[in-house]
Design an enzyme around this catalytic site. Structure first.
Site, short mmCIF file in Angstrom:
data_model
loop_
_atom_site.label_atom_id
_atom_site.label_comp_id
_atom_site.label_asym_id
_atom_site.label_seq_id
_atom_site.Cartn_x
_atom_site.Cartn_y
_atom_site.Cartn_z
N LYS A 30 -30.87 66.20 17.94
CA LYS A 30 -32.24 66.36 17.44
C LYS A 30 -32.94 64.99 17.35
CE LYS A 30 -31.19 70.50 14.73
NZ LYS A 30 -31.20 71.12 13.38
N TYR A 70 -35.91 78.96 18.22
CA TYR A 70 -35.54 79.60 16.95
C TYR A 70 -36.14 81.00 16.94
CZ TYR A 70 -33.84 75.08 15.30
OH TYR A 70 -33.13 73.91 15.15
N ASN A 177 -30.57 67.00 10.14
CA ASN A 177 -29.11 67.16 10.29
C ASN A 177 -28.61 66.88 11.70
OD1 ASN A 177 -30.04 69.44 11.50
ND2 ASN A 177 -28.93 70.90 10.24
N HIS A 180 -27.87 70.30 16.91
CA HIS A 180 -27.88 71.77 16.95
C HIS A 180 -26.77 72.26 17.87
CE1 HIS A 180 -29.16 75.92 17.57
NE2 HIS A 180 -28.93 75.69 18.85
N GLU A 191 -30.01 80.43 24.81
CA GLU A 191 -30.46 79.04 24.69
C GLU A 191 -30.25 78.27 26.00
OE1 GLU A 191 -28.58 77.61 21.07
OE2 GLU A 191 -29.94 78.78 19.82
P1 TYD Z 1 -29.78 77.51 10.88
O1 TYD Z 1 -30.01 78.15 12.20
O2 TYD Z 1 -29.53 78.39 9.71
O3 TYD Z 1 -28.56 76.46 10.93
P2 TYD Z 1 -27.80 75.75 12.14
O4 TYD Z 1 -28.71 74.69 12.69
O5 TYD Z 1 -26.58 75.15 11.49
O6 TYD Z 1 -27.45 76.83 13.13
O7 TYD Z 1 -31.02 76.59 10.49
C1 TYD Z 1 -31.79 75.96 11.47
C2 TYD Z 1 -32.24 74.64 10.96
O8 TYD Z 1 -33.15 74.79 9.87
C3 TYD Z 1 -31.15 73.74 10.41
O9 TYD Z 1 -30.40 73.10 11.40
C4 TYD Z 1 -31.92 72.79 9.53
C5 TYD Z 1 -33.17 73.58 9.14
N1 TYD Z 1 -33.21 73.87 7.69
C6 TYD Z 1 -34.11 73.16 6.90
O10 TYD Z 1 -34.82 72.30 7.41
N2 TYD Z 1 -34.19 73.42 5.56
C7 TYD Z 1 -33.41 74.35 4.97
O11 TYD Z 1 -33.51 74.55 3.74
C8 TYD Z 1 -32.46 75.07 5.79
C9 TYD Z 1 -31.58 76.10 5.18
C10 TYD Z 1 -32.41 74.81 7.15
#
Ligand code: TYD
Length: 217
Positions: A30, A70, A177, A180, A191
């Site tokens: 990201k 998404y 974070n 992805h 995807e």
């Molecule tokens: P998700 O698809 O649930 O997780 P992952 O990326 O682990 O598959 O969530 C998508 C993204 O949403 C996640 O990577 C980070 C973002 N996110 C936030 O920005 N704030 C939040 O409170 C949460 C729960 C997710």
């Protein structure tokens, strides 16, 4: 005939096992990962595990692409995002209503989504297709769980990020974070199609394949 290489074994595998052995997943560094200079470190972890990058590109995603990536129109997915945003609140003796102004998971999810769509366009990303035995689970494991404060050390998110929904959501931004990774086979297929479409995915062997994936004794 004696089987010496993973290709010899592949020739005899049934389709289901072949597909598990050569499973492909989509993953993406990201904007925060790119802008922190972590491209090499993240790819190194994928390669070190024995997985193979079979397609890769750097790009600035459009809003349209992120909204397709998404499942923004899937109410259950949006509510799940909202429920994840509540994780850890109780440990801090907080409630969603007091902290975020609502405990409605759909509303919370919609708010998270707004920040997420902005964040994903805030800089370049590196999109990849990664192949290997049960690559989907493997790359999720390398990534670690969504919320950095819950990600174990040793994972990409655990080692290189520190963030929590409480702070991010109150600040009106996404959680940063770094990475992805597709969650399941359907997501991976969609995807890969969305990000790479008909573009070239490279099929090649790693020198280590025969040692890692075949009985060579
Ligand atoms: P998700 O698809 O649930 O997780 P992952 O990326 O682990 O598959 O969530 C998508 C993204 O949403 C996640 O990577 C980070 C973002 N996110 C936030 O920005 N704030 C939040 O409170 C949460 C729960 C997710």
């Amino acid at each position: 005939m004696a089987k010496n290489t993973t290709k010899d074994y592949d020739a005899e595998l049934n389709k289901t096992v072949f597909n598990i052995k050569h499973q492909r997943t989509f993953c993406m560094i990201k904007p925060d990962g790119v802008m922190r200079g972590l491209i090499g470190e993240i790819i190194r972890r994928i390669e070190k595990a024995g997985l193979k990058v079979v397609a890769m590109k750097m790009m600035l995603p459009t809003e349209d692409l992120i909204k397709k990536h998404y499942p923004t129109s899937d109410a259950a997915w949006v509510a799940r995002l909202g429920s994840k945003a509540k994780k850890g609140l109780a440990d801090l003796s907080l409630t969603a209503k007091d902290t975020y102004g609502t405990d409605d998971e759909k509303l919370l999810g919609e708010n998270v989504l707004k920040g997420l769509i902005q964040y994903m366009q805030s800089g370049p990303v590196v999109a990849m297709v990664v192949e290997g035995i049960q690559a989907i689970n493997m790359v999720r494991k390398l990534a670690g769980p969504t919320l950095p404060f819950m990600a174990e050390m040793g994972t990409i998110r655990g080692d290189f990020s520190v963030d929590s929904p409480v702070v991010a959501n109150v600040e009106g931004r996404s959680i940063h974070n770094l990475f992805h990774a597709s969650e399941n086979p359907v997501e991976a297929e969609n995807e890969i199609k969305l990000w790479f479409g008909g573009e070239i995915i490279c099929d090649y062997s790693l020198g280590s394949d025969d040692i890692m994936y075949c009985k060579h004794y």
